[in-house]
Design an enzyme around this catalytic site. Structure first.
Site, short mmCIF file in Angstrom:
data_model
loop_
_atom_site.label_atom_id
_atom_site.label_comp_id
_atom_site.label_asym_id
_atom_site.label_seq_id
_atom_site.Cartn_x
_atom_site.Cartn_y
_atom_site.Cartn_z
N GLY A 32 48.16 71.12 51.32
CA GLY A 32 48.32 71.91 52.53
C GLY A 32 47.23 71.64 53.55
CD GLN A 143 47.96 81.91 49.19
OE1 GLN A 143 48.44 82.54 48.24
NE2 GLN A 143 46.92 81.11 49.04
CB CYS A 290 39.82 76.11 48.82
SG CYS A 290 41.60 76.08 48.75
#
Length: 337
Positions: A32, A143, A290
């Protein structure tokens, strides 16, 4: 070679079908983050945007791209306001979209759901704001792809980012949606892969895995959301009963069914909380997954909350159990005491 090519194109067709768009609108990436970076670069270099509008609680893939590009090319950067729960002030957002669009090409990037506090944004409403003012709209949907029913054909959206690992697919495999009515130049150069949009050797196994995992996720979506919501509510009840000084970040009502974000009082025990839980085999994070281990705390919590505390992000999937929640809460209480 032909077999690999066929596997990639079959995966593309499957993903396009599941997201209700054309196969020609789906491009496979490494994640992403790469998808989001690609679109931000295109907003400046292909679409000639002079204004960027985003939110201060976006993923760093969005925030860092916006900050670097605006500084490098003298682009105006504006942020939408939020309330204390992290929900967007839609009236303010519409106002700045109108103001920027009147001055030149404008690019808007707002995530579908926040990765730390789980707040779900009304991207159809935002997309309609953008469409009305002829602004380009990108949404980080990492998400929600694989967790919410999504029709990219029906949404007023130009670009979307997705990542396979969020729905139990292989890490290092992502996707980028580019509306057929928008034309941009590639971000990565040097080959003709992905119909000249993304140069580089294709991750065939990752691409096939992306499509297969998304297929499973869509089929089990309703059941998994119900399971994770029950776990979330059970965990919240246990936490609130066990810890008196607990603060819930965001709002339970308009949020992902699988994410809880809380603030714990600061003391010598809570400051080492993540590490203490990790030692006991319990995986949680202080902010986004992350940036796990990063210093400086959560930029999301720092933006929306004036309450000092130690943030904890707890997330669930269909394989978690109530017994695991019990173990987690008991360990948390033990560490804090």
């Amino acid at each position: 070679g032909r077999t690999s090519r066929l596997a990639i194109e079959e995966a593309r067709k499957k993903v396009a079908h599941l997201l209700d768009c054309q196969p020609s609108e789906i491009f496979f990436t490494s994640c992403g983050t790469e998808s989001t970076n690609t679109i931000f670069q295109a907003a400046i270099h292909s679409l000639g945007c002079k204004h960027i509008i985003t939110s201060p609680i976006e993923h760093h893939a969005t925030l860092h791209s916006a900050e670097v590009l605006c500084k490098q090319f003298g682009i105006e950067l504006q942020f939408a306001k939020h309330d204390a729960a992290g929900q967007i002030d839609y009236n303010h957002l519409e106002k700045i979209i109108i103001e920027c669009s009147q001055k030149g090409n404008t690019f808007v990037s707002i995530m579908h759901a926040n990765n730390e506090i789980g707040i779900v944004n009304d991207i159809e409403r935002i997309g309609n704001f953008c469409k009305k003012e002829h602004a380009y709209f990108h949404s980080d949907m990492v998400q929600t792809v694989g967790h919410f029913p999504i029709s990219l054909q029906k949404l007023p959206i130009d670009f979307a980012s997705a990542s396979a690992h969020k729905f139990h697919g292989p890490k290092g495999s992502g996707a980028l949606y580019i509306n057929k009515n928008v034309s941009i130049n590639p971000y990565i150069l040097g080959g003709g892969q992905e119909r000249n949009m993304r140069a580089g050797t294709e991750n065939v196994a990752g691409i096939v895995g992306f499509a297969a995992a998304l297929n499973f996720a869509n089929a089990e979506m309703e059941t998994e959301n119900e399971q994770t919501l029950q776990l979330k509510n059970y965990c919240l009840e246990k936490l609130q009963n066990a810890i008196t000084d607990l603060t819930i970040n965001g709002t339970v009502k308009h949020s992902l069914p699988r994410v809880i974000s809380v603030l714990l009082p600061i003391n010598d025990k809570s400051e080492m909380l993540q590490m203490s839980l990790d030692i006991r085999g319990i995986a949680v994070s202080g902010g986004s997954a992350c940036s796990s281990g990063a210093l400086g705390g959560s930029h999301v919590i720092n933006t929306i909350s004036a309450t000092p505390g130690v943030p904890l992000r707890i997330s669930f999937c269909k394989w978690n159990t109530r017994e695991e929640v019990d173990v987690f809460v008991a360990a948390l209480v033990d560490i804090l005491n």
